[in-house]
Design a protein around this motif. Structure first.
Motif, short mmCIF file in Angstrom:
data_model
loop_
_atom_site.label_atom_id
_atom_site.label_comp_id
_atom_site.label_asym_id
_atom_site.label_seq_id
_atom_site.Cartn_x
_atom_site.Cartn_y
_atom_site.Cartn_z
N GLN A 155 -50.06 15.62 17.59
CA GLN A 155 -50.38 16.07 18.95
C GLN A 155 -50.07 17.56 19.11
OE1 GLN A 155 -47.78 13.00 20.50
NE2 GLN A 155 -49.43 12.23 21.82
N GLN A 156 -48.94 17.96 18.56
CA GLN A 156 -48.56 19.37 18.66
C GLN A 156 -49.57 20.26 17.93
OE1 GLN A 156 -45.90 20.52 20.54
NE2 GLN A 156 -46.78 22.55 20.13
N PHE B 185 -52.75 19.65 17.56
CA PHE B 185 -53.92 19.76 18.43
C PHE B 185 -53.65 20.77 19.55
CE2 PHE B 185 -57.36 16.44 17.94
CZ PHE B 185 -56.99 16.01 16.68
N HIS B 186 -52.44 20.78 20.05
CA HIS B 186 -52.07 21.73 21.11
C HIS B 186 -52.10 23.16 20.57
CE1 HIS B 186 -50.34 23.06 24.80
NE2 HIS B 186 -49.09 23.13 24.41
N ASP B 187 -51.55 23.34 19.39
CA ASP B 187 -51.44 24.69 18.82
C ASP B 187 -52.78 25.27 18.38
OD1 ASP B 187 -48.71 24.61 19.16
OD2 ASP B 187 -48.27 24.00 17.09
N HIS B 188 -53.73 24.39 18.06
CA HIS B 188 -55.00 24.88 17.51
C HIS B 188 -56.18 24.58 18.42
CE1 HIS B 188 -53.21 26.14 13.71
NE2 HIS B 188 -52.36 25.16 13.94
N HIS B 189 -55.89 24.29 19.67
CA HIS B 189 -56.94 24.09 20.67
C HIS B 189 -57.92 23.01 20.20
CE1 HIS B 189 -59.16 24.88 24.22
NE2 HIS B 189 -60.11 25.59 23.69
N LEU C 118 -58.67 20.37 21.60
CA LEU C 118 -59.20 19.57 22.71
C LEU C 118 -59.64 20.48 23.85
CD1 LEU C 118 -56.31 18.19 24.90
CD2 LEU C 118 -55.88 19.56 22.87
N GLN C 119 -60.62 20.02 24.58
CA GLN C 119 -61.03 20.74 25.79
C GLN C 119 -60.89 19.80 26.99
OE1 GLN C 119 -64.59 23.22 25.36
NE2 GLN C 119 -63.99 23.75 23.28
N THR D 186 -59.90 12.84 23.03
CA THR D 186 -58.67 13.21 22.33
C THR D 186 -57.83 12.01 21.86
OG1 THR D 186 -58.70 15.26 23.58
CG2 THR D 186 -56.64 14.69 22.48
N THR E 156 -65.99 20.40 21.87
CA THR E 156 -65.38 21.37 20.96
C THR E 156 -66.27 21.85 19.82
OG1 THR E 156 -64.56 19.65 19.47
CG2 THR E 156 -63.12 20.29 21.29
N TYR F 56 -66.08 20.46 17.20
CA TYR F 56 -65.23 19.88 16.14
C TYR F 56 -64.41 20.89 15.34
CZ TYR F 56 -68.36 15.95 17.11
OH TYR F 56 -69.09 14.97 17.74
N GLU F 57 -64.80 22.15 15.33
CA GLU F 57 -64.16 23.13 14.45
C GLU F 57 -62.65 23.16 14.64
OE1 GLU F 57 -66.30 25.38 12.61
OE2 GLU F 57 -64.48 25.95 11.57
N GLN F 58 -62.22 23.25 15.90
CA GLN F 58 -60.79 23.38 16.14
C GLN F 58 -60.05 22.04 16.00
OE1 GLN F 58 -62.09 25.48 19.58
NE2 GLN F 58 -60.76 27.23 19.17
N ARG G 214 -53.30 34.75 22.82
CA ARG G 214 -53.75 33.47 22.29
C ARG G 214 -52.69 32.41 22.64
NH1 ARG G 214 -53.21 30.08 18.08
NH2 ARG G 214 -55.04 29.37 16.95
N ASN H 176 -51.38 28.62 23.99
CA ASN H 176 -51.77 27.21 24.07
C ASN H 176 -52.06 26.86 25.52
OD1 ASN H 176 -51.41 26.99 21.37
ND2 ASN H 176 -49.44 25.92 21.49
N ARG H 177 -52.97 25.95 25.70
CA ARG H 177 -53.37 25.62 27.07
C ARG H 177 -52.30 24.80 27.79
NH1 ARG H 177 -58.87 23.07 28.19
NH2 ARG H 177 -57.75 21.31 27.27
N ASP I 265 -53.06 20.90 28.19
CA ASP I 265 -53.13 19.98 27.06
C ASP I 265 -52.19 18.77 27.07
OD1 ASP I 265 -55.09 21.53 25.95
OD2 ASP I 265 -53.86 22.38 24.35
N LEU J 73 -53.05 14.97 25.64
CA LEU J 73 -52.57 14.55 24.32
C LEU J 73 -51.75 13.27 24.40
CD1 LEU J 73 -51.69 18.11 23.07
CD2 LEU J 73 -53.35 16.58 21.98
N GLY K 41 -62.73 20.41 31.29
CA GLY K 41 -62.89 20.80 29.91
C GLY K 41 -62.77 22.30 29.73
N GLN L 159 -58.35 31.92 22.02
CA GLN L 159 -58.42 30.57 21.50
C GLN L 159 -59.36 29.70 22.33
OE1 GLN L 159 -55.04 28.16 19.49
NE2 GLN L 159 -54.72 27.97 21.68
N GLY M 87 -68.20 25.17 21.00
CA GLY M 87 -68.70 23.97 21.67
C GLY M 87 -70.10 24.17 22.21
#
Lengths: 163, 813, 290
Positions: free
Chosen positions: A96-97, A99-103, A105-106, A111, A146, A148-150, B29, B31-32, B35, B39, B520, B702, B710
């Motif tokens: 989860q962290q 995903f948070h650190d590398h964006h 999710l939007q 998710t 996304t 998918y890249e991130q 950059r 983090n959101r 999130d 999560l 989003g 980011q 996207g």
């Protein structure tokens, strides 16, 4: 065991380490049992026909579409849902962290399924495998935000950080 | 706030001075902040919400695209245990008015069809029941007798005399028709030695968020207030229209915005679902949830995308200099026209793209057919226009046998030409188009890929390169919705956004936003970063909340790549007011001059004197509790609000030869794609994909990357996979995810993203919008790259999506 | 999108299951549910009763006997993909079935369900026909076996009689060192096959084709076995494969919502050649390794 149409039956199953039970009609899906009866609304429904994978949960460790199983079929089984990934105090797990650190999710809707599917992939491939293998692993979960890249970068980072 | 004279007589309202020196938080950059709840699976989307005593609704859609409703028998459904009520068009007509419309004329759309249905899936009845299963059981028991009517599906046929009418009251299926001419188009075409012309087809597709549209109505009979929790709340200042539909005073409508799992335009002005949930709640006298299932979303949520047929031409000189552009578009709007022809107003804001083209003619026929109406989809019509323009440019390059990069480079508006007035009257505020081009060429090592392509081609492989550009207009005013008419009924001239800031007595900052909760995008992160910039506090210490419509200041919500620009302006404005008050309090207490104070690290202090400072908590406590310590003319408390209007817009001229400034903050992008096509199976593989975007000042690299990638992949869906398929009776043949294909992770390229920053001179911090940019390019670039790969077959791509079947048909022809 | 009510039975033995199915009350078998449940939710299928066979004992094993494979009906598609013995003895099974949906659907989808539902895109049906497998059935009157080559009759049509349950698939031993390949095109990665080709090729000690099988999906109402006996003795060069064109010329595949029959006709020979070539190359690798 036989149950008449409309008759309800008690289902017992282990969810995120706790035994739970609910009284449901046989037609109730596993996804609806989680969402409506157990108030575990992190399992999301986007197509309800098994295509999008947004309802993926781990059944005895294996990813399945929660929308395509009936709740009664989960009797006695063990489930992991997104609610089981963080620590009890809410601290994010490593994946989860990442995903948070590398964006990764939007909107956040896919998710939970992405996390669980990635969780399963990393269990089988602790080093993450190739990027192509990561892409393959999540190809059954559709994300509209996304590209998918991130998400792939997030899973890669989680693999590199190690268990 | 300051007011200045801007280009073309515009009045520019500035919330902040242009940036001086470095920034502390904007551009980081980070983090959101949104999130963690997602999560953990705690996103609280609309279908996750349960209200006490809540009932559930399901709807019955028409199996016909055009039919008279002869009778509806609901008795069997009503008798089913667990059913609370069955509601038909007749019931709705008795209690509610038609749905809101921003369009023209006699086109009336009801929540539930009465008399006749006009598209497949149009709602004919709704069931309220104790649970969703029972509601769906009851839908099966409703007996509707239809008298099928002849369908009209092709917009050209629809325009012929004697065609079946979608709306008899209108007397025609052509809802709107007009030609705009900017400059001397005929002369320019006659004078230009060369031109290319193409018939182009952009089929209907849709935003298709993973979370469908949903709402919970909650009627309070005691107060008469109708609360509607809905996963969209755009245009708070237009919600009186929704109240009018429900026939309640606007003050008694309380829309509560709920975060959504994506929109992409599909929830831009959500009307059918919240109106229905509100009405059903009024009928049931208890909360009622209605969330579309996927089939209902595909069939009856507005089909977000455009559905256009073009005849387009570009005139140019022998040296490749573009002279004039002529566009004739027939747009198949479907059965209703809620947004009028705004999607073409959008196209007109950047119809010449990044190129110097002096003369433009734009003809539009908006035609009604037996399909669902169009709504909004990421790009709002400009992405279609960009595809058309870039197709014409590629054709021109081929006609002249010049390099596709060279012909573009030759026509780019120069960095010294801004603000640039386009032929339609809209301006481009700023840019460095050459700089972005050079960066993307360098990013992929363009000459290397040209050599690779040629080498592969010599081996008989089918490798192709696409290089395309796009502008990305951002922040609409509102004139594009009405400048179509010489005497419009209603002429709004702003699309404001608001923010309220409050510092609580402990010094924590709470921001309230006044439109859509996050869907989003990253409103909470953006706002936190702007607040952090203004007050120098930690962004994750800022709490962002959303007002309901009864408490909302004017808000428009995300759309047209406007939100970041506009909410930043609103937050900057409210911050400015609040900081002024803090300065006065602090100056008094620190015995300093207000001008010598700065905001630093959660405190306000004297510049150059580290010890002389007060924490925001100290100031806040004083502001709330110690009235007698405040300057005598000051009120207790520490809050401020600001409504940020469109900062740069002008009216169209009376004769519409000048549409005015209506979409002026213009980003810019180039993409390069290298593909390899398997000519025997039609499979397209990606060898390289790179994007460089200039969205002005970057707030968070980011999240900007996320928007670009996207959007690019969504455009890839439009280019290769997605479209509504109809049978000859107008029934949608792919109303499920099985056959409406969103790209999966295995179908998309690895995408690298680069940025340039040419700040807008007119917005807070120089930010430009960036939410739609990716989708503005992919259809054009994949058309170009696949066409290049299929060069041995002499293919010209004029229709989307470019399916494997189409490719194989070309290569085996 | 919720299914209509149904009577639910969860038998624990084959005998109990077939007894329930034999009552003639319209009961349907619920195995993996990956095809049936979506249809029930759309209410295009609404069985009065479901016989959930997931708890039936003894149907979930993969057993090898003298090179032949006995695959229980409840073996999950992913278990078949992952089974090392099956991959060794019958590589076509893995090559084909790994194309079926995604990991999460293969975790539930079963061999028996795939055979009984007989979707025209079901990869396992092509492999079963190519490998000359036998479908094992049980009804209240006892067991019977039907060769896969006569079991599939058309889209969703099989030799299965009302009340009969698929209990397994029996796959005979393959020639040692045979190579296998499976090629498929679909709209997206792992969507329903638009066209697919399953091939096996065995080679003689000199490296020439000794035996070959080719089965195509979606070019005919049922998995379509193409006569490739002409390839025996060749090295599957262009001339040899060119003879395929005649064998495929008469195909008249159906169109559907995703692609036309004409597209299938154009792509089928391409996949056929690719599958045969790959199978031949793999057979050669086996020979060299041995």
């Amino acid at each position: 065991m036989s149950t008449a149409a409309g008759q309800r039956v008690t289902v017992h199953l282990e969810v995120n380490g706790l035994w739970r039970e609910a009284v449901v009609e046989p037609r109730r899906t596993l996804a609806d049992l989680l969402r409506e009866d157990l108030d575990l609304t992190g399992t999301h429904l986007a197509c309800e026909t098994g295509v999008c994978g947004n309802c993926n949960v781990l059944l005895d460790g294996e990813s399945v579409r929660a929308c395509l199983m009936f709740a009664v079929q989960a009797e006695g089984r063990s489930l992991l849902t997104v609610e089981g990934l963080a620590a009890d105090d809410g601290t994010l797990g490593d994946l989860q962290q990442a995903f948070h650190d590398h964006h990764g999710l939007q909107c956040g809707f896919c998710t939970p399924a992405m996390l669980l599917t990635a969780h399963e992939h990393l269990r089988e491939h602790p080093d993450g495998g190739t990027d192509e293998q990561i892409r393959e692993a999540i190809s059954g979960v559709l994300c509209r935000c996304t590209g998918y890249e991130q998400i792939i970068a997030s899973i890669r980072a989680a693999a590199e950080a190690g268990p | 706030m300051t007011v200045e004279q801007g280009p073309n007589g515009a009045r520019i309202a500035r919330e902040t001075a242009p940036p001086q020196g470095g920034r502390r938080w904007i551009g980081k950059r980070l983090n959101r902040v949104e999130d963690p709840r997602f999560l953990r699976g705690q996103g609280r989307y609309i279908d996750d919400i349960k209200l006490p005593g809540m009932a559930h609704a399901a709807v019955l859609g028409s199996p016909h695209a055009h039919a008279r409703i002869v009778s509806i028998d609901t008795r069997a459904a009503e008798r089913l245990p667990g059913v609370i009520a069955v509601v038909t068009g007749e019931d709705v007509a008795a209690r509610a008015a038609p749905l809101p419309s921003f369009g023209a004329g006699e086109i009336v759309q009801d929540m539930i069809a009465t008399e006749k249905v006009r598209y497949h899936g149009e709602t004919v009845a709704a069931v309220i029941a104790e649970d969703r299963y029972v509601a769906e059981d009851a839908c099966e028991l409703i007996d509707v007798v239809y008298e099928p009517l002849p369908v009209v599906l092709d917009p050209f046929t629809a325009r012929e005399d004697g065609a079946p009418l979608v709306h008899e009251a209108l007397g025609s299926n052509t809802a709107y028709e007009r030609t705009f001419t900017f400059g001397a188009v005929d002369d320019a075409f006659a004078a230009a030695p060369r031109s290319v012309r193409a018939r182009l087809r952009w089929p209907r597709s849709t935003g298709m968020p993973m979370d469908t549209n949903g709402a919970i109505g909650d009627y309070d009979a005691g107060t008469g207030v109708v609360t509607i929790h809905a996963n969209s709340m755009n245009f708070t200042y237009f919600l009186w229209l929704l109240a009018a539909t429900l026939k309640i005073p606007a003050s008694k409508l309380r829309l509560v915005p709920v975060g959504a799992g994506g929109s992409f335009g599909s929830k831009f002005f959500m009307h059918k679902v919240p109106a229905l949930a509100g009405l059903l709640s009024m009928i049931a006298g208890r909360p009622v949830k209605y969330v579309e299932d996927r089939t209902a979303h595909i069939l009856s949520n507005d089909h977000a995308g455009s559905d256009r047929h073009y005849d387009a031409a570009l005139a140019f000189d022998d040296d490749g200099t573009f002279r004039a552009l002529r566009i004739d578009c027939v747009d198949d709007y479907g059965a209703y026209l809620q947004f009028g022809t705004g999607t073409h107003g959008n196209a007109l804001s950047q119809v010449v793209g990044p190129y110097r083209i002096q003369h433009v003619e734009y003809s539009l026929a908006a035609v009604l057919t037996n399909k669902n109406q169009q709504g909004a989809y990421r790009g709002f019509g400009a992405e279609v226009s960009n595809w058309v323009l870039e197709r014409l440019v590629d054709l021109a390059a081929r006609e002249l046998d010049v390099d596709r990069v060279e012909i573009r480079r030759r026509n780019l508006i120069g960095a010294d030409e801004f603000p640039y007035r386009t032929p339609t009257g809209n301006i481009y505020d700023s840019g460095n188009y050459q700089g972005v081009l050079e960066q993307v060429l360098e990013a992929v090592d363009y000459p290397h890929w040209v050599a690779e392509r040629d080498r592969a081609r010599a081996e008989g492989r089918h490798v192709g390169i696409g290089v395309v550009a796009s502008n990305e207009r951002s922040v609409f005013s509102s004139t594009e919705f009405w400048f179509w008419f010489d005497e419009p009924d209603f002429t709004p001239t702003s699309s404001p956004e608001s923010a309220s800031l409050q510092i609580d007595p402990t010094g924590r900052i709470v921001v309230t936003l006044h439109s859509q909760a996050q869907w989003g995008n990253s409103p909470e992160t953006v706002v936190s970063q702007v607040v952090a910039e203004e007050f120098d506090v930690e962004p994750d210490s800022v709490l962002v909340t959303y007002a309901d419509s009864q408490h909302a200041l004017p808000g428009t919500g995300p759309g047209g790549s406007r939100f970041t620009v506009m909410v930043a302006g609103a937050v900057a404005g409210a911050s400015s007011t609040l900081k002024q008050k803090i300065r006065r309090i602090a100056a008094d207490k620190l015995e300093a001059n207000e001008d010598d104070l700065e905001f630093r690290n959660g405190a306000v202090g004297v510049i150059g004197t580290p010890d002389a400072e007060l924490s925001l908590a100290d100031v806040a406590m004083t502001a709330y509790m110690f009235r007698l310590d405040l300057p005598p003319d000051m009120e207790s408390g520490l809050s401020a609000q600001s409504t940020y209007d469109h900062p740069l817009t002008t009216l169209p001229s009376g004769d519409r030869s000048d549409l005015g400034i209506f979409y002026p903050f213009v980003g810019h992008a180039w993409h390069i794609a290298v593909v390899e096509v398997d000519p025997e199976t039609g499979k397209v593989d990606f060898l390289r994909y790179a994007a460089v975007h200039d969205a002005g000042t970057v707030v968070n690299p980011q999240s900007l990357d996320g928007q670009i990638i996207g959007g690019t992949v969504q455009g890839l869906g439009t280019a290769l996979y997605e479209q509504y398929l109809y049978d000859d009776q107008g029934r949608v043949r792919n109303a499920s995810f099985e056959h409406y294909h969103l790209p999966s992770s295995m179908d998309v390229p690895r995408i690298t993203v680069g940025h340039q920053e040419t700040p807008s001179p007119y917005t807070a911090y120089g930010i430009k919008g960036a939410g739609e940019g990716g989708r503005m390019l992919t259809p054009a670039i994949l058309s170009a790259a696949i066409e290049d790969a299929l060069q041995p077959y002499g293919v010209t791509i004029t229709t989307l999506p470019i399916t494997a079947e189409q490719i194989v048909a070309w290569t085996t022809a | 999108m919720k299914p209509a009510p149904f009577e639910y039975h969860a038998p624990s033995s084959v005998a109990e299951a077939v007894a329930l199915l034999g009552r003639g009350d319209g009961a349907q078998v619920l195995a993996g549910g990956q095809s049936l449940v979506p249809l029930m939710k759309a209410r295009t299928v609404r069985p009065a009763a479901l016989v959930d066979v997931n708890g039936v004992a003894g149907l979930d094993a993969i057993e090898e006997r003298d090179g032949a494979l006995q695959i229980g009906a409840l073996v999950r598609l992913q278990a078949l993909v992952d089974h090392p013995g099956a991959a060794r003895s019958h590589p076509l099974l893995r090559e084909a079935v790994r194309h079926a949906g995604h990991l999460a659907t293969r975790h539930r989808g079963t061999v028996g369900g795939s055979l009984a539902y007989a979707a025209p895109w079901a990869e396992l049906t092509a492999a079963a026909v190519a490998l000359d497998a036998t479908v094992e059935l049980r009804s209240p009157s006892g067991p019977r076996s039907v060769p896969a080559r006569s079991f599939f009759r058309g889209p969703h049509q099989t030799a299965l009689q009302p009340g009969e349950l698929v209990t397994g698939l029996s796959v005979p031993a393959q020639p040692p060192g045979a190579g296998a390949a499976f090629h498929e095109v679909s709209a997206r990665y792992r969507d329903y096959a638009h066209v697919a080709a399953a091939a096996t090729v065995a080679v003689d000690p000199a490296g020439a084709c000794r035996a070959a099988e080719l089965v195509l999906l979606r070019v005919a109402p049922a998995p379509h076995r193409v006569d490739v006996s002409g390839l025996v003795g060749t090295r599957l060069d262009d001339a040899a494969l060119g003879a395929l064109d005649a064998a495929l010329a008469g195909l008249d595949p159906p169109g559907d919502v995703e692609v036309s029959g004409a597209h299938r006709r154009r792509v089928a020979p391409v996949l056929a050649r690719r599958a045969l070539r790959d199978a031949f190359a793999r057979a050669g690798e086996h020979r060299e390794a041995a």
